[in-house]
Design a protein around this motif. Structure first.
Motif, mmCIF file in Angstrom:
data_model
loop_
_atom_site.group_PDB
_atom_site.id
_atom_site.type_symbol
_atom_site.label_atom_id
_atom_site.label_comp_id
_atom_site.label_asym_id
_atom_site.label_seq_id
_atom_site.Cartn_x
_atom_site.Cartn_y
_atom_site.Cartn_z
ATOM 1 N N THR A 6 0.855 -1.186 0.000
ATOM 2 C CA THR A 6 0.000 0.000 0.000
ATOM 3 C C THR A 6 0.894 1.240 0.000
ATOM 4 O O THR A 6 2.089 1.178 0.301
ATOM 5 C CB THR A 6 -0.899 0.037 1.245
ATOM 6 O OG1 THR A 6 -0.063 0.181 2.416
ATOM 7 C CG2 THR A 6 -1.746 -1.221 1.363
ATOM 8 N N TYR A 7 0.296 2.389 -0.307
ATOM 9 C CA TYR A 7 1.048 3.631 -0.218
ATOM 10 C C TYR A 7 1.460 3.906 1.225
ATOM 11 O O TYR A 7 2.521 4.511 1.474
ATOM 12 C CB TYR A 7 0.216 4.797 -0.755
ATOM 13 C CG TYR A 7 0.280 4.944 -2.254
ATOM 14 C CD1 TYR A 7 1.486 5.226 -2.893
ATOM 15 C CD2 TYR A 7 -0.860 4.823 -3.042
ATOM 16 C CE1 TYR A 7 1.561 5.373 -4.268
ATOM 17 C CE2 TYR A 7 -0.801 4.965 -4.428
ATOM 18 C CZ TYR A 7 0.420 5.241 -5.033
ATOM 19 O OH TYR A 7 0.484 5.391 -6.384
ATOM 20 N N ALA A 8 0.640 3.492 2.184
ATOM 21 C CA ALA A 8 0.996 3.697 3.589
ATOM 22 C C ALA A 8 2.255 2.918 3.945
ATOM 23 O O ALA A 8 3.112 3.400 4.694
ATOM 24 C CB ALA A 8 -0.162 3.292 4.495
ATOM 25 N N LEU A 11 5.162 4.694 2.639
ATOM 26 C CA LEU A 11 5.497 5.810 3.514
ATOM 27 C C LEU A 11 6.432 5.356 4.630
ATOM 28 O O LEU A 11 7.395 6.049 4.982
ATOM 29 C CB LEU A 11 4.229 6.424 4.100
ATOM 30 C CG LEU A 11 4.423 7.525 5.149
ATOM 31 C CD1 LEU A 11 5.217 8.692 4.574
ATOM 32 C CD2 LEU A 11 3.070 8.016 5.671
ATOM 33 N N ASP A 154 -5.194 0.956 -4.200
ATOM 34 C CA ASP A 154 -4.122 1.950 -4.351
ATOM 35 C C ASP A 154 -3.535 1.925 -5.760
ATOM 36 O O ASP A 154 -3.099 2.959 -6.274
ATOM 37 C CB ASP A 154 -3.008 1.679 -3.335
ATOM 38 C CG ASP A 154 -3.291 2.301 -1.974
ATOM 39 O OD1 ASP A 154 -4.348 2.931 -1.823
ATOM 40 O OD2 ASP A 154 -2.450 2.152 -1.064
ATOM 41 N N GLY A 250 -6.398 7.978 7.568
ATOM 42 C CA GLY A 250 -6.188 7.393 6.253
ATOM 43 C C GLY A 250 -7.279 6.427 5.850
ATOM 44 O O GLY A 250 -7.062 5.545 5.008
ATOM 45 N N ASN A 264 -2.126 8.542 7.343
ATOM 46 C CA ASN A 264 -1.702 9.451 6.293
ATOM 47 C C ASN A 264 -1.418 10.818 6.912
ATOM 48 O O ASN A 264 -1.740 11.069 8.088
ATOM 49 C CB ASN A 264 -2.775 9.571 5.213
ATOM 50 C CG ASN A 264 -2.243 10.174 3.928
ATOM 51 O OD1 ASN A 264 -1.078 9.985 3.574
ATOM 52 N ND2 ASN A 264 -3.074 10.906 3.212
ATOM 53 N N ASP A 296 -7.388 14.842 -0.746
ATOM 54 C CA ASP A 296 -6.752 13.845 0.109
ATOM 55 C C ASP A 296 -6.274 12.658 -0.723
ATOM 56 O O ASP A 296 -7.078 11.900 -1.271
ATOM 57 C CB ASP A 296 -7.745 13.382 1.179
ATOM 58 C CG ASP A 296 -7.104 12.468 2.212
ATOM 59 O OD1 ASP A 296 -5.882 12.234 2.128
ATOM 60 O OD2 ASP A 296 -7.831 11.985 3.104
ATOM 61 N N PRO A 298 -2.655 9.703 -0.813
ATOM 62 C CA PRO A 298 -1.538 9.245 0.015
ATOM 63 C C PRO A 298 -0.368 10.219 -0.023
ATOM 64 O O PRO A 298 -0.120 10.898 -1.022
ATOM 65 C CB PRO A 298 -1.176 7.897 -0.620
ATOM 66 C CG PRO A 298 -2.423 7.436 -1.279
ATOM 67 C CD PRO A 298 -3.092 8.682 -1.781
ATOM 68 N N LEU A 299 0.367 10.271 1.065
ATOM 69 C CA LEU A 299 1.469 11.217 1.185
ATOM 70 C C LEU A 299 2.620 10.907 0.237
ATOM 71 O O LEU A 299 3.303 11.826 -0.232
ATOM 72 C CB LEU A 299 1.972 11.234 2.639
ATOM 73 C CG LEU A 299 3.160 12.145 2.948
ATOM 74 C CD1 LEU A 299 2.825 13.603 2.644
ATOM 75 C CD2 LEU A 299 3.599 11.978 4.397
#
Length: 401
Positions: A6-8, A11, A154, A250, A264, A296, A298-299
């Motif tokens: 995932t993007y998380a 991160l 994602d 998130g 997030n 909003d 993902p970072l």
């Protein structure tokens, strides 16, 4: 089964590259203790814990480079010894959950790559539900949105198109932020210290005033609390702008019951000219919040578009972060529960994950705490920040009267 990250999770990799051993370290865990009310059978509880691992695939998922694999369920093993959790919880170990029952307390710990603070609330609810299902001769319903579903979303064409549309707006908002933008915090040079915590409370009258003023302004308590925080961070004439990292769950409603790491960060940038009127600053923060939440994403894609942004969020030169914790009701759907779990003490704050040196958290009702890294920030610095925040907040709670 192999699935993408995932993007998380990406991160977490970015934070690890910026601050080695933070994420890969063996004690990268989220923990919470709960008071047990009512009679409890440890054998049934152990089975209920295993049912929770069956329900939530994230607890039995391991990283494999740029991918992850879901493994078959493995028993948790309920510990009934004394003391706290005394060993590491490696990221490659499954299940990524530990439980200890001591007297009238249940301790839960999960590896943070598999769960965030929100996830622990879901797990505690599901443990109680699974326990009562076992007593009735049934089992916990395994149907729930899985972390693998979020990983697939994602990478979906629709989400990728959305990210491509939104990233330019974030690049424009955050243009110019970088290593020279944040102010250096007052603290010692050494790190490697456990987090410290300062608690505070708004009081019932002030909390009610926050809600009433937010409603009149057609805003939210979170936005008003954030506007006051901007004023406390940037006294009149001190700086031309406030940079406000906001840590969010998130999650969208369809993901509320999902266990996994989903946190997030949205970074707001608010002009701070002169001595801002509380009502005016509230309007500007409200507008910035609406724009940020409308965009909003993902970072990680934002970090790639704004070089230096991670320096603003993580480490010795990072600015303090803010969050408002408001979660849906996690009460188990049981009419006459044989036992219940009530949170005991504070949850693990996201600052331990994301590397922010200071994180200010406010809960519904006005209870708050500041988690900080004492290796980077002095206690007196945090105490002054809390004093400044509580000093300016009444003016915002009465804004526009």
């Amino acid at each position: 089964m192999t699935i993408p990250l995932t993007y998380a999770q990406e991160l977490l990799d970015e934070v690890e590259r910026h601050d080695p051993t933070r994420i890969r370290g063996p004690r990268f865990t989220v923990e919470r203790s709960y008071t047990v009310t009512g009679a409890i059978d440890p054998a049934v509880l152990a089975t209920a814990l295993d049912d929770v691992v069956v329900r939530h695939e994230a607890l039995r998922t391991v990283r494999d480079g740029a991918e992850q694999r879901i493994l078959p369920p493995v028993p948790v093993g309920l510990d009934t010894g004394g003391g706290g959790f005394d060993g590491p919880l490696p990221g490659g170990q499954v299940p990524a959950l530990r439980a200890r029952l001591v007297g009238g307390r249940l301790d839960l710990a999960a590896h943070h790559g598999a769960a965030d603070p929100w996830s622990l609330s879901v797990l505690a609810r599901d443990v109680v539900t699974a326990y009562h299902a076992r007593l009735a001769g049934g089992r916990l319903d395994a149907a729930v949105m899985q972390y693998a579903d979020i990983a697939a979303d994602d990478r979906s064409p629709q989400w990728q198109k959305r990210i491509a549309e939104v990233v330019p707006r974030w690049r424009e908002r955050l243009c110019g932020l970088g290593p020279s933008a944040p102010r250096t915090l007052s603290g010692e040079a050494e790190r490697a210290c456990p987090l410290a915590m300062v608690t505070f409370a708004l009081g019932d009258d002030l909390w009610r005033a926050v809600g009433a003023t937010a409603r009149r302004a057609r805003s939210t308590p979170f936005t008003l609390l954030l506007a006051a925080f901007a004023a406390a961070m940037c006294p009149a004439g001190d700086t031309a702008e406030a940079v406000l990292p906001v840590i969010t769950p998130g999650r969208i409603p369809s993901e509320w019951d999902t266990v996994g790491f989903l946190l997030n960060v949205l970074t707001l940038r608010i002009p701070m000219t002169g001595d801002p009127d509380p009502a005016d600053l509230l309007r500007r923060v409200d507008a910035a919040c609406r724009q940020a939440y409308a965009d909003d994403i993902p970072l990680v894609p934002v970090l790639r578009a704004v070089p230096g942004l991670l320096d603003v969020l993580v480490g010795a030169r990072a600015v303090p972060a803010f969050r408002y914790v408001a979660r849906p009701d996690m009460t188990p759907p049981i009419e006459q529960p044989r036992f219940t779990l009530t949170p005991l003490g504070a949850e693990t704050p996201p600052t331990v994950i994301l590397g922010t040196p200071i994180l200010v958290t406010v809960h519904p009702g006005g209870r708050g705490e500041v988690a900080y890294d004492p290796g980077l920030v002095t206690a007196s610095h945090v105490e002054r920040l809390v004093e400044a925040y509580l000093a300016v907040l009444p003016a915002f709670a009465g804004a526009g009267r």
